[in-house]
Design a protein around this motif. Sequence first.
Motif, mmCIF file in Angstrom:
data_model
loop_
_atom_site.group_PDB
_atom_site.id
_atom_site.type_symbol
_atom_site.label_atom_id
_atom_site.label_comp_id
_atom_site.label_asym_id
_atom_site.label_seq_id
_atom_site.Cartn_x
_atom_site.Cartn_y
_atom_site.Cartn_z
ATOM 1 N N THR A 180 101.569 8.664 -43.123
ATOM 2 C CA THR A 180 102.971 7.736 -43.156
ATOM 3 C C THR A 180 102.759 6.385 -43.923
ATOM 4 O O THR A 180 103.951 5.744 -43.875
ATOM 5 C CB THR A 180 103.465 7.359 -41.512
ATOM 6 O OG1 THR A 180 102.572 6.579 -40.886
ATOM 7 C CG2 THR A 180 103.944 8.576 -40.945
ATOM 8 N N LEU A 181 101.600 6.304 -44.352
ATOM 9 C CA LEU A 181 101.539 4.808 -45.438
ATOM 10 C C LEU A 181 102.340 5.055 -46.678
ATOM 11 O O LEU A 181 102.723 5.974 -47.175
ATOM 12 C CB LEU A 181 100.107 4.809 -45.874
ATOM 13 C CG LEU A 181 98.970 4.709 -44.756
ATOM 14 C CD1 LEU A 181 97.515 4.375 -45.256
ATOM 15 C CD2 LEU A 181 99.204 3.301 -43.882
ATOM 16 N N ASN A 182 102.751 3.959 -46.979
ATOM 17 C CA ASN A 182 103.453 3.876 -48.296
ATOM 18 C C ASN A 182 102.626 4.241 -49.321
ATOM 19 O O ASN A 182 101.482 3.394 -49.890
ATOM 20 C CB ASN A 182 103.948 2.477 -48.555
ATOM 21 C CG ASN A 182 104.660 2.238 -49.805
ATOM 22 O OD1 ASN A 182 104.560 3.130 -50.690
ATOM 23 N ND2 ASN A 182 105.453 1.172 -50.131
ATOM 24 N N VAL A 183 102.599 5.483 -49.994
ATOM 25 C CA VAL A 183 101.586 5.897 -50.923
ATOM 26 C C VAL A 183 101.715 4.881 -52.137
ATOM 27 O O VAL A 183 100.657 5.008 -52.994
ATOM 28 C CB VAL A 183 101.930 7.570 -51.382
ATOM 29 C CG1 VAL A 183 101.054 8.159 -50.090
ATOM 30 C CG2 VAL A 183 102.989 7.826 -51.586
ATOM 31 N N GLY A 184 102.716 4.494 -52.625
ATOM 32 C CA GLY A 184 103.007 3.782 -53.741
ATOM 33 C C GLY A 184 101.952 2.230 -53.527
ATOM 34 O O GLY A 184 101.491 1.757 -54.632
ATOM 35 N N ASN A 185 102.008 1.969 -52.466
ATOM 36 C CA ASN A 185 101.603 0.619 -52.057
ATOM 37 C C ASN A 185 100.516 0.438 -50.923
ATOM 38 O O ASN A 185 101.210 -0.019 -49.833
ATOM 39 C CB ASN A 185 102.397 -0.646 -52.209
ATOM 40 C CG ASN A 185 101.841 -2.023 -52.122
ATOM 41 O OD1 ASN A 185 100.591 -2.036 -52.210
ATOM 42 N ND2 ASN A 185 102.529 -2.885 -51.632
ATOM 43 N N PRO A 186 99.593 1.134 -50.598
ATOM 44 C CA PRO A 186 98.779 1.437 -49.116
ATOM 45 C C PRO A 186 98.204 -0.085 -48.750
ATOM 46 O O PRO A 186 97.881 -0.721 -49.750
ATOM 47 C CB PRO A 186 98.072 2.365 -49.398
ATOM 48 C CG PRO A 186 97.820 2.509 -50.814
ATOM 49 C CD PRO A 186 99.006 1.841 -51.448
ATOM 50 N N PRO A 187 98.423 -0.054 -47.665
ATOM 51 C CA PRO A 187 97.275 -1.367 -47.033
ATOM 52 C C PRO A 187 96.161 -1.177 -47.486
ATOM 53 O O PRO A 187 95.605 0.155 -47.594
ATOM 54 C CB PRO A 187 97.442 -1.237 -45.657
ATOM 55 C CG PRO A 187 97.905 0.256 -45.295
ATOM 56 C CD PRO A 187 98.678 0.780 -46.461
ATOM 57 N N ARG A 188 95.181 -2.194 -47.886
ATOM 58 C CA ARG A 188 93.852 -1.878 -48.338
ATOM 59 C C ARG A 188 92.768 -2.793 -47.232
ATOM 60 O O ARG A 188 93.212 -3.582 -46.534
ATOM 61 C CB ARG A 188 93.616 -2.503 -49.720
ATOM 62 C CG ARG A 188 94.512 -1.902 -50.588
ATOM 63 C CD ARG A 188 93.809 -1.102 -51.489
ATOM 64 N NE ARG A 188 94.597 -0.504 -52.532
ATOM 65 C CZ ARG A 188 94.435 0.638 -52.961
ATOM 66 N NH1 ARG A 188 93.351 1.406 -52.523
ATOM 67 N NH2 ARG A 188 95.255 1.495 -53.794
ATOM 68 N N ASN A 189 91.768 -2.320 -47.212
ATOM 69 C CA ASN A 189 90.775 -2.947 -46.279
ATOM 70 C C ASN A 189 89.971 -3.992 -47.300
ATOM 71 O O ASN A 189 90.232 -4.032 -48.431
ATOM 72 C CB ASN A 189 89.923 -2.131 -45.578
ATOM 73 C CG ASN A 189 89.158 -1.284 -46.551
ATOM 74 O OD1 ASN A 189 88.715 -1.405 -47.580
ATOM 75 N ND2 ASN A 189 88.449 -0.028 -45.875
#
Length: 478
Positions: A180-189
């Motif tokens: 369900t992440l935003n594939v265009g701008n996913p959160p990064r570690n």
Amino acid sequence: MTALSKNRIADFLKSEPSDALVSISGWVRSKRGNKDVAFIALSDGSTIKTIQVVADLTSFNEELIRQITTGSAIEAKGKLVSSQGAGQSIELVANEIIILGEADAEKYPLQKKKHSLEFLREIAHLRPRTNTFGAVLRVRHAMSFAIHKYFNDRHFYNIHAPIITGSDAEGAGEMFKVTTLNVGNPPRNEAGDVDYEKDFFGKEANLTVSGQLESELAALALSRVYTFGPTFRAENSNTTRHLAEFWMIEPEIAFFDLNDNMDLAEDFLKYLINYALEHCADDLEFLEKRQQEEESQMKKEERSSLPLIEKLKSVIEGTFERITYTEAISILERSGKKFEYEVKWGVDLQSEHERYLVEKHFKKPVILSNYPKDIKAFYMKQDKDGKTVRAMDVLFPGIGEIIGGSQREEVYEKLSQRIDEMGIHRESLWWYLETRQFGTVPHSGFGLGFERLILFVTGMGNIRDVIPFPRTPKNLEF
Ligand code: 4AD
Ligand code: MG
């Protein structure tokens, strides 16, 4: 009378002429006639056959009859009489016809003529109304029912395996991601990778490729279980045998070794084919004729060697050949045939090799066993020679692999070592490994590809034509 107790066309066709008034609803397959009378062939999908509705035009409005075109839905009321025409014993003489839904004759794509299967795939929303797809769908239903019946009669429990999983059951990495992440701008570690901890499940999730691992967990408690559910493979194979979404039946049985597993697979397949012969006779007869018509255009070597029904009977009557992979390789090497893909011990068999063994050499179904461990999944029981595993594939004429299965590695140390050797992410399988530490027992199982079974039973040539709405690369309509 409740709506459910209403007769279907299949029932009417079996009944006797009578003075009672009946009502029959369905879709018009064709209309013919002259200025005095109209003959309407009506189908409700309950049988490959249509019932003939006879309308005496002196008692009907001309405009109403004109509106009854191929594809329209009607309700006809009248009496059942014996039919004078050939091909049917009963017909309906109508005294009232109601049009439930018109079908614009200019636009309706399924006019009464032969359509190619390719064209029908483009109108998958309407193709169930053709004879071919009606027959396929009825056979598909009968097979699904027979599968549950077979296992229920033998005291297997049906387990519903999850569809979303956090592991790769086949270790082949051909999975569809679920996120369900935003594939265009996913959160990064911090390392710059996608941070799945922020995703719905807090970790990477996929659509399952197989219910086996969960099926094993249940077998190690209930002894005899099976799953029957959709499975998903993101392999980019555009063949007549592969779908991205297909249905698989996976029995799993505690205290079963590889031989027991082969016995079950053979008995199961024969039961299903026999069930189709006993319960789908009209549809199989139609499908046999269809296949013969289709194959009359083909080169002789591409045609099936037997008509459909004979082919099905031959599988039930014979025994399946059982040979090891090593024996198969030596048969292929000695065949003198030039294969496109190299034959030598250790290679994965290609469909040309499988088909040679089944169609040319043995001329019957073959169960191949004890494959090299490097071409099979991590969970298979290792043989004593250290080179092969207790795998078994059932190969069918015209299909190739219809079943893949194995005895499972039940020894913790061996399984654990194999997982590491194959570079499989062991953290995602801790629960699977743990079953080998608590009351582990020998057990076995297999997966039957449902659509491959339907291909075989119906004699259809393309797997896209035995599932209502196929999912294949670049194809997600309907
Ligand atoms: O041989 P496979 O990959 O075996 C398994 O998944 C095991 N977990 C089964 C088990 O031991 N419980 O797949 C099993 C069968 C194949 O023999 C084939 O009939 C079918 O599933 N199959 C496919 N059918 C249609 N499209 C695909 N992409 C398929 N991949 C496999
Ligand atoms: Mg396989």
